[in-house]
Design an enzyme around this catalytic site. Sequence first.
Site, PDB file in Angstrom:
ATOM      1  N   ASN A   1       0.791  -1.237   0.000  1.00 28.94           N
ATOM      2  CA  ASN A   1       0.000   0.000   0.000  1.00 28.94           C
ATOM      3  C   ASN A   1       0.825   1.290   0.000  1.00 28.94           C
ATOM      4  O   ASN A   1       0.345   2.298  -0.496  1.00 28.94           O
ATOM      5  CB  ASN A   1      -1.010  -0.011   1.149  1.00 28.94           C
TER       6      ASN A   1
ATOM      7  N   GLU B   1       5.158  -5.011  11.565  1.00 31.63           N
ATOM      8  CA  GLU B   1       4.106  -3.997  11.400  1.00 31.63           C
ATOM      9  C   GLU B   1       2.964  -4.680  10.665  1.00 31.63           C
ATOM     10  O   GLU B   1       3.031  -4.881   9.451  1.00 31.63           O
ATOM     11  CB  GLU B   1       4.632  -2.814  10.584  1.00 31.63           C
TER      12      GLU B   1
ATOM     13  N   CYS C   1      -3.245   0.120   6.939  1.00 31.75           N
ATOM     14  CA  CYS C   1      -3.263  -0.810   8.073  1.00 31.75           C
ATOM     15  C   CYS C   1      -3.903  -0.223   9.324  1.00 31.75           C
ATOM     16  O   CYS C   1      -4.608  -0.895  10.057  1.00 31.75           O
ATOM     17  CB  CYS C   1      -1.843  -1.230   8.397  1.00 31.75           C
TER      18      CYS C   1
ATOM     19  N   GLY D   1       1.492  -6.433  16.022  1.00 30.36           N
ATOM     20  CA  GLY D   1       2.905  -6.223  15.771  1.00 30.36           C
ATOM     21  C   GLY D   1       3.819  -6.359  16.954  1.00 30.36           C
ATOM     22  O   GLY D   1       3.397  -6.519  18.097  1.00 30.36           O
TER      23      GLY D   1
ATOM     24  N   GLU E   1       8.136   1.427  14.423  1.00 30.63           N
ATOM     25  CA  GLU E   1       8.889   2.128  13.388  1.00 30.63           C
ATOM     26  C   GLU E   1       8.916   3.607  13.744  1.00 30.63           C
ATOM     27  O   GLU E   1       8.100   4.100  14.531  1.00 30.63           O
ATOM     28  CB  GLU E   1       8.249   1.902  12.011  1.00 30.63           C
TER      29      GLU E   1
END
Length: 487
Positions: free
Chosen positions: A156, A253, A287, A457, A461
């Site tokens: 994406n 993630e 997400c 997850g 990040e």
Amino acid sequence: MTDRPDAQPRASHFVDGDYVEDRAGEPIPVIYPATGETIATVHAATPDVVDRALTSAARAQADWAATDPTERGRILRRAADLIRERNRDLSVLETLDTGKPLQETLVADATSGADALEYFGGLAADVTGTTMRFGDDWAYTIRRPLGVCVGIGAWNYPTQIACWKGAPALATGNAMVFKPSETTPLCALKVAEILVEAGLPPGLFNVVQGLGAVGAALTTDPRVAKVSLTGSVPTGRKVAAAAAGEMKHVTMELGGKSPILVFDDADVDDAVSGAINGNFYSSGQVCSNGTRVFVQSGIMDAFLSRLTERLAGVVPGDPLDEGVNYGPMTTRAQMDIVLRHLDTVRAEGARVVAGGKRMDRDGWWIEPTILADLRDDMAAVREEIFGPVMSVLTFATEDEAVARANDTPFGLSAGLFTRDLTRAHRVVARLQAGTCWINQYNLTPPGMPFGGSKQSGIGRENARVAMDHFTEVQTVYVGMGPVEAAY
Ligand code: NAD
């Protein structure tokens, strides 16, 4: 209308500082989702290409780790500048790769990648340890790079994902082999090319194409110290299990089914904007989307009517037309998943307030869809759909909203809209979600940690915490006195 450039890359892979082709690998067509046309073909990496990428990364990493971190940072910041200069070309490529409207890709993909390179470039020289005293003795810690890291991307945000993983890895002295999604293989090649142009020595950021098998080969290779995946929960389970074989570090993630809580004192227009951004941006292929919108009963009618009014502003069309703000699903398979969910939830008795159908256009389009009269146990309310489908649910009390919001195996993100400051912080502290927004939704500046709890997850990040995840602590004890021994 922006002209459509030739999307065919110079070669499928980028290894040891240059483009590399190996036609023995399985061909992977790259399809423009707005029309269904094949616009390029790449080949999956053969074992030889995977080996060359890992060998060059391992060779280059030692010198890179010894390079003055100020110089490492300078190279990353130069790459950020080049990305910004070429933002339009990169955004057009991203639009062709994903089908996302150019209006979106111009502001939220390559630029977000540049932000990450700039941010981590600025921090590269600021990787520090701590000191401790034990009487006259003392100890200190050094943060050391892990070595060769693998990045594996979802489809994406191809440019952003390559940069969000590459920038902290490189800033801290690691090398990376990045495998983009097989659906959107084009943009990461440009990132690799730009990094080398900015002065990155060959071998430090390699791109290899392929499906899950190539990702699995990278994950299990003994030369690899860490795997950072952006993908679905089922893939995350497989990758984490494979990485555990050799105790590799992982960052995961993964997916979500995030809640947005709208209390009856909220600014309804802001809440509606948050719900639109958190459900229909990128045609719902995000997400962290807040796909379960819990609205307090007193403002349900007002919320739903403003929301449906605002859908009049949806402009579907050729994503390369900058006036267009709504694009197709990136793959036919994803469109089919969304349509199956819509069939099921309709049969279960849900009310389709808006949308609910495939659009009558070439390519893979689904109307922005709002569902109501739902039960929390319906599949459309429990499972990640990854499409433009918003479930609007109603609640009475704060306790009820929190309990229902948390009743999911996911924990990627959450949002809440209220004018009551005390309630905002009280509720956020009870939400089981890695990333929360108060009176906002889905903004992810690089200085803010991003990632999920529960099955969404492991690790984070962005922000300084990402640098911790690409380094490990070495502890050094320093004896200052005589060494005492029993005999
Ligand atoms: P996916 O899980 O199907 O694939 C992700 C990547 O993993 C692809 O590159 C794929 O080739 C690779 N892969 C598949 N099997 C593998 C294996 N066994 N070993 C190693 N690699 C393997 O995900 P997708 O369909 O590309 O993306 C959509 C999913 O990604 C959604 O669930 C979405 O929520 C999630 N996502 C999460 C974030 C986040 O930051 N949390 C961001 C974007 C997307």
